[in-house]
Design a protein around this motif. Sequence first.
Motif, PDB file in Angstrom:
ATOM      1  N   UNK A  20      29.800  45.410  26.344  1.00 28.93           N
ATOM      2  CA  UNK A  20      30.827  44.465  26.781  1.00 28.93           C
ATOM      3  C   UNK A  20      30.333  43.022  26.771  1.00 28.93           C
ATOM      4  N   UNK A  21      31.185  42.116  26.332  1.00 30.69           N
ATOM      5  CA  UNK A  21      30.887  40.699  26.325  1.00 30.69           C
ATOM      6  C   UNK A  21      32.124  39.940  26.781  1.00 30.69           C
ATOM      7  N   UNK A  22      31.942  39.078  27.754  1.00 27.50           N
ATOM      8  CA  UNK A  22      33.041  38.223  28.181  1.00 27.50           C
ATOM      9  C   UNK A  22      33.052  36.968  27.325  1.00 27.50           C
ATOM     10  N   UNK A  23      34.223  36.420  27.092  1.00 24.01           N
ATOM     11  CA  UNK A  23      34.355  35.230  26.258  1.00 24.01           C
ATOM     12  C   UNK A  23      33.865  33.972  26.969  1.00 24.01           C
ATOM     13  N   UNK A  24      33.859  33.958  28.267  1.00 22.01           N
ATOM     14  CA  UNK A  24      33.427  32.764  28.975  1.00 22.01           C
ATOM     15  C   UNK A  24      33.390  32.984  30.460  1.00 22.01           C
ATOM     16  N   UNK A  25      33.092  31.920  31.165  1.00 19.26           N
ATOM     17  CA  UNK A  25      33.017  32.017  32.606  1.00 19.26           C
ATOM     18  C   UNK A  25      34.380  32.390  33.180  1.00 19.26           C
ATOM     19  N   UNK A  26      34.359  33.253  34.176  1.00 18.27           N
ATOM     20  CA  UNK A  26      35.595  33.689  34.804  1.00 18.27           C
ATOM     21  C   UNK A  26      35.288  34.180  36.220  1.00 18.27           C
ATOM     22  N   UNK A  27      36.318  34.459  36.962  1.00 21.55           N
ATOM     23  CA  UNK A  27      36.200  35.105  38.257  1.00 21.55           C
ATOM     24  C   UNK A  27      37.436  35.973  38.429  1.00 21.55           C
ATOM     25  N   UNK A  28      37.329  36.944  39.295  1.00 25.34           N
ATOM     26  CA  UNK A  28      38.456  37.835  39.521  1.00 25.34           C
ATOM     27  C   UNK A  28      38.454  38.307  40.962  1.00 25.34           C
ATOM     28  N   UNK A  29      39.606  38.766  41.376  1.00 18.61           N
ATOM     29  CA  UNK A  29      39.790  39.229  42.742  1.00 18.61           C
ATOM     30  C   UNK A  29      38.987  40.497  43.019  1.00 18.61           C
ATOM     31  N   UNK A  30      38.814  41.318  42.032  1.00 20.76           N
ATOM     32  CA  UNK A  30      38.109  42.587  42.208  1.00 20.76           C
ATOM     33  C   UNK A  30      36.622  42.364  42.444  1.00 20.76           C
ATOM     34  N   UNK A  31      36.021  43.267  43.201  1.00 23.00           N
ATOM     35  CA  UNK A  31      34.564  43.346  43.294  1.00 23.00           C
ATOM     36  C   UNK A  31      34.106  44.031  42.012  1.00 23.00           C
ATOM     37  N   UNK A  32      33.079  43.506  41.375  1.00 25.19           N
ATOM     38  CA  UNK A  32      32.585  44.092  40.124  1.00 25.19           C
ATOM     39  C   UNK A  32      31.203  44.696  40.348  1.00 25.19           C
ATOM     40  N   UNK A  33      31.064  45.968  40.011  1.00 29.25           N
ATOM     41  CA  UNK A  33      29.767  46.621  39.984  1.00 29.25           C
ATOM     42  C   UNK A  33      29.416  46.840  38.525  1.00 29.25           C
ATOM     43  N   UNK A  34      28.237  46.398  38.104  1.00 33.79           N
ATOM     44  CA  UNK A  34      27.819  46.526  36.713  1.00 33.79           C
ATOM     45  C   UNK A  34      26.483  47.251  36.656  1.00 33.79           C
ATOM     46  N   UNK A  35      26.390  48.223  35.760  1.00 30.97           N
ATOM     47  CA  UNK A  35      25.178  49.022  35.600  1.00 30.97           C
ATOM     48  C   UNK A  35      24.804  49.074  34.128  1.00 30.97           C
TER      49      UNK A  35
END
Length: 161
Positions: A20-35
Amino acid sequence: MNKVYYIYFTRDLIIFSGSLLDAGEHKHYAIQLSFGLDHPFKIKSMDGNWQTYSAVIIPTNCPHHYDGTAGMQLLMLINPLSNMGLYISAQWITGNKITILARESVATLADRFHKLCIVPNDTETLKSILSFFSPPSGFIYKKTDWRITKVLTIIDNLEEK
């Protein structure tokens, strides 16, 4: 290019895996867990520096840029007001900073995530992953009022007579 291999979702939770690659800086309401499943991933946080991680929790509305092109990751997006979100916030999140999860603490989870990617409909594996982040019965979600905490501290420091 994003390559997504597994997706699971409910009203309060989305789980997906891939490169996965994000296009740029962002934020979201959800809590994100990344492994990181086979390689670490990179996150550029509010301070503007890229860091490499194996497992993190990103709190709600925390600006970040995510680069997972080096390997496979599993991401969980969790409603912060759900039981799981409240539990994760209380247990692991301090302020609006990214929380690094120790590799040892998520080693078992990484094995379960790998299994889930290989056998997507394995409900027992999914339940075992979700149970790691689910509150125990009797867990109290609300933070204790500071005045009560202060009184309890005073009581704890009293000498017994």
